[in-house]
Design a protein around this motif. Structure first.
Motif, PDB file in Angstrom:
ATOM      1  N   ARG A  41       0.825  -1.226   0.000  1.00 45.55           N
ATOM      2  CA  ARG A  41       0.000   0.000   0.000  1.00 45.55           C
ATOM      3  C   ARG A  41       0.853   1.268   0.000  1.00 45.55           C
ATOM      4  NH1 ARG A  41      -5.182  -1.932   1.591  1.00 45.55           N
ATOM      5  NH2 ARG A  41      -4.978  -3.963   2.580  1.00 45.55           N
ATOM      6  N   SER A  42       1.942   1.264   0.770  1.00 36.61           N
ATOM      7  CA  SER A  42       2.798   2.453   0.878  1.00 36.61           C
ATOM      8  C   SER A  42       4.044   2.357   0.011  1.00 36.61           C
ATOM      9  CB  SER A  42       3.217   2.643   2.339  1.00 36.61           C
ATOM     10  OG  SER A  42       3.940   1.508   2.791  1.00 36.61           O
ATOM     11  N   TYR A  43       4.216   1.246  -0.680  1.00 36.41           N
ATOM     12  CA  TYR A  43       5.422   0.989  -1.469  1.00 36.41           C
ATOM     13  C   TYR A  43       5.549   1.979  -2.623  1.00 36.41           C
ATOM     14  CZ  TYR A  43       8.872  -1.725  -4.087  1.00 36.41           C
ATOM     15  OH  TYR A  43       9.997  -2.141  -4.744  1.00 36.41           O
ATOM     16  N   THR A  44       6.764   2.424  -2.855  1.00 41.73           N
ATOM     17  CA  THR A  44       7.003   3.277  -4.021  1.00 41.73           C
ATOM     18  C   THR A  44       7.869   2.557  -5.034  1.00 41.73           C
ATOM     19  OG1 THR A  44       8.806   4.343  -2.807  1.00 41.73           O
ATOM     20  CG2 THR A  44       6.690   5.496  -2.860  1.00 41.73           C
ATOM     21  N   GLU A  91      14.202   9.085  -4.598  1.00 38.75           N
ATOM     22  CA  GLU A  91      14.769  10.429  -4.418  1.00 38.75           C
ATOM     23  C   GLU A  91      13.814  11.499  -4.945  1.00 38.75           C
ATOM     24  OE1 GLU A  91      18.460  13.098  -4.176  1.00 38.75           O
ATOM     25  OE2 GLU A  91      18.479  10.936  -3.892  1.00 38.75           O
ATOM     26  N   LYS A  92      13.236  11.257  -6.116  1.00 37.93           N
ATOM     27  CA  LYS A  92      12.275  12.213  -6.690  1.00 37.93           C
ATOM     28  C   LYS A  92      11.063  12.375  -5.766  1.00 37.93           C
ATOM     29  CE  LYS A  92      11.768  11.947 -11.403  1.00 37.93           C
ATOM     30  NZ  LYS A  92      12.413  13.080 -12.016  1.00 37.93           N
ATOM     31  N   ILE A  93      10.619  11.266  -5.189  1.00 35.47           N
ATOM     32  CA  ILE A  93       9.464  11.319  -4.287  1.00 35.47           C
ATOM     33  C   ILE A  93       9.832  12.074  -3.014  1.00 35.47           C
ATOM     34  CG2 ILE A  93       7.968   9.897  -2.828  1.00 35.47           C
ATOM     35  CD1 ILE A  93       7.999   7.831  -5.160  1.00 35.47           C
ATOM     36  N   GLU A 144       8.411  15.713  -5.682  1.00 33.84           N
ATOM     37  CA  GLU A 144       7.851  15.721  -7.037  1.00 33.84           C
ATOM     38  C   GLU A 144       6.518  14.985  -7.051  1.00 33.84           C
ATOM     39  OE1 GLU A 144      10.337  14.975 -10.410  1.00 33.84           O
ATOM     40  OE2 GLU A 144      12.146  15.405  -9.258  1.00 33.84           O
ATOM     41  N   ASN A 145       5.569  15.521  -7.806  1.00 30.04           N
ATOM     42  CA  ASN A 145       4.259  14.892  -7.911  1.00 30.04           C
ATOM     43  C   ASN A 145       4.354  13.645  -8.772  1.00 30.04           C
ATOM     44  OD1 ASN A 145       2.954  16.807  -6.341  1.00 30.04           O
ATOM     45  ND2 ASN A 145       2.565  18.124  -8.104  1.00 30.04           N
ATOM     46  N   TYR A 146       3.623  12.607  -8.384  1.00 30.93           N
ATOM     47  CA  TYR A 146       3.664  11.340  -9.101  1.00 30.93           C
ATOM     48  C   TYR A 146       2.331  10.616  -8.983  1.00 30.93           C
ATOM     49  CZ  TYR A 146       4.334   9.242  -4.473  1.00 30.93           C
ATOM     50  OH  TYR A 146       4.191   8.864  -3.176  1.00 30.93           O
ATOM     51  N   ILE A 147       2.146   9.640  -9.868  1.00 35.28           N
ATOM     52  CA  ILE A 147       0.955   8.793  -9.850  1.00 35.28           C
ATOM     53  C   ILE A 147       1.425   7.353  -9.823  1.00 35.28           C
ATOM     54  CG2 ILE A 147      -1.066   8.033 -11.174  1.00 35.28           C
ATOM     55  CD1 ILE A 147      -1.118  10.872 -12.382  1.00 35.28           C
TER      56      ILE A 147
END
Length: 146
Positions: A72-75, A83-85, A89-92
């Motif tokens: 659920r929280s994994y990127t 690093e970008k997160i 930085e905005n992401y989907i």
């Protein structure tokens, strides 16, 4: 940030699926493709008291523990993505498809990576496929071709 599949937020793992293939997109156009399991499985050896209760020595002396992963929280496992997160930085986080077995999951991920030619496309932050093919390999091949 929640996972999205075909425009719908995924809150629980769908039945009969072990994991999913995902795409993380950033506003600057960069992307990352990866895979994630819904559950983790580990072997737990029995303790002294449990072992003492086993009369038949041919029986296994461990059990497999299954628990939900951090999906659920994994990127990502990719340092550049994380690093970008961290930098805000905005992401989907988009789920591309679900897999029924671990082998199916690996096949789907590699298929997606090859079909999108992620090692050649600079928009993708993926730097290898299956730990065998790397962006540095592509650069060498390209330089030798010219």
């Amino acid at each position: 940030m929640d996972w999205i599949f075909k425009g719908i937020t995924v809150g629980t793992p769908p039945n009969d699926f072990v994991g999913f293939i995902y795409l993380i997109h950033f506003e600057d156009g960069t992307k990352y493709i990866g895979k994630k399991n819904f559950f983790s499985h580990r072997k737990r050896n029995f303790g002294k008291k449990e072992l003492a209760l086993i009369t038949d020595k041919r029986l296994k002396k461990y059990e497999i523990i299954t628990k939900e992963s951090n999906w659920r929280s994994y990127t990502s496992s990719n340092k550049d993505v994380n690093e970008k997160i961290r930098n805000g930085e905005n992401y989907i986080k988009e789920i591309l498809c679900f897999a029924r077995t671990k082998k199916h999951l690996t096949y789907l991920e590699e298929s997606e990576l090859y079909s999108r030619a992620v090692l050649w496309d600079k928009r993708y932050l993926n730097d290898n496929i299956a730990g065998r093919f790397f962006t540095k390999d592509i650069e060498q091949w390209e330089s030798k071709r010219n």
